[in-house]
Write a protein that holds these residues in place. Structure first.
Motif, PDB file in Angstrom:
ATOM      1  N   TRP A 157       0.827  -1.204   0.000  1.00  8.81           N
ATOM      2  CA  TRP A 157       0.000   0.000   0.000  1.00  8.81           C
ATOM      3  C   TRP A 157       0.865   1.258   0.000  1.00  8.81           C
ATOM      4  CZ3 TRP A 157      -5.299  -0.113  -0.524  1.00  8.81           C
ATOM      5  CH2 TRP A 157      -5.913  -1.381  -0.381  1.00  8.81           C
ATOM      6  N   ALA A 192     -12.193   4.711  10.222  1.00 10.92           N
ATOM      7  CA  ALA A 192     -10.842   4.173  10.083  1.00 10.92           C
ATOM      8  C   ALA A 192      -9.809   5.052  10.793  1.00 10.92           C
ATOM      9  CB  ALA A 192     -10.487   4.033   8.601  1.00 10.92           C
ATOM     10  N   SER A 196      -7.699   4.067  14.085  1.00 10.19           N
ATOM     11  CA  SER A 196      -6.242   4.079  14.013  1.00 10.19           C
ATOM     12  C   SER A 196      -5.628   4.909  15.137  1.00 10.19           C
ATOM     13  CB  SER A 196      -5.786   4.613  12.647  1.00 10.19           C
ATOM     14  OG  SER A 196      -4.395   4.717  12.575  1.00 10.19           O
ATOM     15  N   SER A 224      -1.322   6.565   5.591  1.00 12.07           N
ATOM     16  CA  SER A 224      -2.096   5.323   5.525  1.00 12.07           C
ATOM     17  C   SER A 224      -2.787   5.277   4.170  1.00 12.07           C
ATOM     18  CB  SER A 224      -3.149   5.287   6.643  1.00 12.07           C
ATOM     19  OG  SER A 224      -4.222   6.164   6.336  1.00 12.07           O
ATOM     20  N   PHE A 226      -5.897   4.757   3.648  1.00 12.07           N
ATOM     21  CA  PHE A 226      -7.345   4.874   3.827  1.00 12.07           C
ATOM     22  C   PHE A 226      -8.017   5.640   2.687  1.00 12.07           C
ATOM     23  CE2 PHE A 226      -6.497   4.754   8.677  1.00 12.07           C
ATOM     24  CZ  PHE A 226      -6.367   3.377   8.625  1.00 12.07           C
ATOM     25  N   LEU A 229      -8.064   3.459  -0.474  1.00  7.02           N
ATOM     26  CA  LEU A 229      -8.940   2.314  -0.246  1.00  7.02           C
ATOM     27  C   LEU A 229     -10.401   2.718  -0.344  1.00  7.02           C
ATOM     28  CD1 LEU A 229      -9.465  -0.628   0.712  1.00  7.02           C
ATOM     29  CD2 LEU A 229      -9.219   0.207   3.053  1.00  7.02           C
ATOM     30  N   ALA A 258      -9.852  -1.976   9.067  1.00  8.83           N
ATOM     31  CA  ALA A 258      -8.683  -1.338   8.454  1.00  8.83           C
ATOM     32  C   ALA A 258      -7.926  -0.497   9.467  1.00  8.83           C
ATOM     33  CB  ALA A 258      -9.124  -0.472   7.273  1.00  8.83           C
ATOM     34  N   GLN A 272      -5.479  -3.943   5.199  1.00 10.29           N
ATOM     35  CA  GLN A 272      -6.444  -3.177   4.421  1.00 10.29           C
ATOM     36  C   GLN A 272      -7.265  -4.037   3.461  1.00 10.29           C
ATOM     37  OE1 GLN A 272      -6.375  -0.162   5.565  1.00 10.29           O
ATOM     38  NE2 GLN A 272      -4.481  -0.522   6.686  1.00 10.29           N
ATOM     39  N   GLU A 273      -6.580  -4.833   2.637  1.00 14.18           N
ATOM     40  CA  GLU A 273      -7.342  -5.583   1.633  1.00 14.18           C
ATOM     41  C   GLU A 273      -8.192  -6.666   2.264  1.00 14.18           C
ATOM     42  OE1 GLU A 273      -3.382  -7.678   1.940  1.00 14.18           O
ATOM     43  OE2 GLU A 273      -4.131  -5.632   1.941  1.00 14.18           O
TER      44      GLU A 273
END
Length: 524
Positions: A157, A192, A196, A224, A226, A229, A258, A272-273
């Motif tokens: 990422w 998210a 975090s 990140s 995010f 995504l 995430a 994430q994924e």
């Protein structure tokens, strides 16, 4: 201020509507890749290098395109180069690029797995998992085991770097604005980022380290993935449920997972994924109805410039009055708008298995490739529908409603009013119907049969108006005229379906309604 923002939003939609949703995503990802390549050439991005970026993309694009071409030929589906390139570009930003043979082989495996998942892990034409996320997850999980530790790539990422934040935000916002997923992704980002920050605080307490929220917050946003995504993966239509509240649930689930990755057996984290894949499963549970096939039975002109298509549904169709479907019309050499379009459903659920849509012919001299293909379709032709979506739905109860329709934008209201009539429900509804002239008032007889009070705005006076219809005396519909025509607007739930520019013009008045729901379209 609120009405100004709504007006500006609709004008932006009018511009973005010139591209199909899928083509816009592709162009946005290409632009982001070019920006990343330039920054890498300038040394602003140290890793990946320019050579790694180019080599990785070539391998991903070649493998995914080849697998897609074979699969689509076997399944007798049209080859979609756009879909292949979008998947390749997303994987380019998610996986660790490289030039070593092991890295390129890992990328090739991820691309092949992502492509195959579109066809094997699907339900009636609907993706169960985001293909790019699935390919990245499989390679990362395999790499965690000794037998596959030779794989030279895994999820990195690297797109979550501060120098790409502004490009990702701008390009991602264009995509989200076009797909009307800004609110859904905003919820995901809030969850998210908050998760975090809490995670960083807990970890700081565990290791007795000083915690600074003003350091943790920028880290969660700028370092990140995010933003990427949410904008380019979570928003994918084929892996989202049909209703906004369901999409919000998915956004919250993905945001929590995430923001706080979970370690699995100490081998890999639920990053994430994998968080997105779990969200995909939640979405699939909401949207299990899947896609259907529609067989064209007949077509007719409902106005001199608009046609209605009547289909027979093969398979179970479930929709709510006011929702829309996405119709796939494969054809050779599609233009920039692609082979898929969204259409509001004209018929009511009570009419099934008969299902109707309508569209305006548009530019006769330079029609889109899609419209040419749709116009050439003969009775008996079969088309795929990936599902039904939308929140353009009347509120429950007996609250009074205002419907504002422009031209063929009346279609969702026809469905809603027909369903009210079929079920015997009584409701205080006012329909404001705008058309260029009286001949362009589509579905006039059906609307008149519902008995709904209707105010018509056309240049010329329509002949033989029903008793409950009135003509706007040739006036142009603007915010002031709308308020005069519907004095109790503030007591009504307002719904408007039409071009973004009309919605922008009426925004000052519509913002005074109890609630406002829009259904903007930019033509086909």
């Amino acid at each position: 201020m609120k009405s100004s923002f709504a007006a500006a939003r609709q004008r932006v939609l009018a511009v973005l509507g010139s591209l199909s949703m899928y083509r816009l995503v592709l162009f946005a990802l290409i632009a982001l890749a070019v920006i990343a390549l330039v920054l890498s050439l300038l040394g602003v991005i140290v890793s990946p290098t320019p050579l790694e970026l180019v080599a990785s993309f070539v391998v991903l694009a070649a493998v995914i395109s080849a697998v897609d071409a074979v699969a689509q030929r076997m399944l007798r589906l049209p080859w979609r180069i756009e879909s292949s390139l979008v998947t390749a570009l997303i994987l380019l930003f998610v996986l660790r690029p490289g030039v070593e043979p092991a890295a390129l082989l890992g990328l090739a495996i991820a691309g092949a797995v992502a492509s195959v998942s579109k066809y094997l892990i699907a339900w009636r034409g609907r993706h169960i998992f985001n293909p790019a996320a699935f390919g990245a997850a499989v390679v990362s999980i395999l790499g965690a085991f000794g037998a596959f530790d030779w794989l030279g790539t895994s999820s990195s990422w690297w797109v979550g770097t501060p120098v790409l934040t502004i490009p990702v935000v701008i390009l991602g916002l264009a995509v989200l604005w076009r797909t009307e997923k800004v609110r859904v992704v905003a919820v995901f980002l809030l969850v998210a980022v908050a998760t975090s920050v809490v995670r960083q605080a807990v970890q700081a307490a565990q290791f007795d380290i000083a915690f600074d929220v003003w350091t943790a917050l920028p880290f969660a946003v700028l370092q990140s993935p995010f933003l990427f995504l949410g904008a380019f993966m979570l928003s994918e239509p084929l892996t989202l449920p049909p209703r906004r509240r369901q999409q919000i649930v998915v956004a919250v689930v993905v945001g929590l997972l995430a923001g706080w990755p979970i370690s699995i057996a100490g081998l890999f984290t639920l990053g994430q994924e994998r968080a997105l894949l779990i969200g995909n499963l939640v979405a699939f549970a909401f949207a299990l109805r899947g896609s259907v096939r529609l067989v064209l039975e007949r077509r007719r002109f409902v106005t001199p410039t608009a046609q209605e298509l009547t289909f027979r549904a093969k398979g179970r169709v479930r929709f709510l009055p006011g929702q829309y479907l996405e119709l796939d019309v494969p054809h050779r050499r599609p233009d920039a708008r692609g082979t898929r379009r969204e259409f509001s459903i004209v018929s009511a659920p009570a009419d099934l298995p008969t299902l109707r849509i309508a569209y305006k012919n548009g530019d006769q001299k330079h029609p889109s490739s899609y419209k040419r293909a749709l116009a050439a379709a003969e009775p008996g032709a079969t088309f795929a529908v990936t599902g039904t979506w939308g929140d353009f739905i009347l509120p429950r109860g007996e609250q009074p409603v205002l419907m504002v329709a422009a031209g063929i934008g009346v279609t969702p209201f026809v469905s809603q009013l027909r369903q009210l009539q079929a079920t015997g429900q009584q409701r205080d509804v006012v329909l404001v119907y705008v058309a260029s002239d009286a001949s362009e008032l589509a579905f006039r007889d059906e609307l008149a049969a519902t008995g709904v009070r209707t105010v018509v705005f056309t240049r010329d006076e329509p002949a033989e108006l029903p008793a409950h219809w009135t003509w706007g005396q040739g006036a142009r519909l603007d915010a002031e005229t709308l308020e005069r025509s519907v004095p109790d607007l503030a007591d009504r739930h307002a719904f408007i379906s039409g071009p973004p520019r009309l919605i922008a013009d009426l925004a000052p008045a519509l913002q005074k309604a109890r609630t406002l729901t829009t259904d903007a379209f930019a033509g086909y």
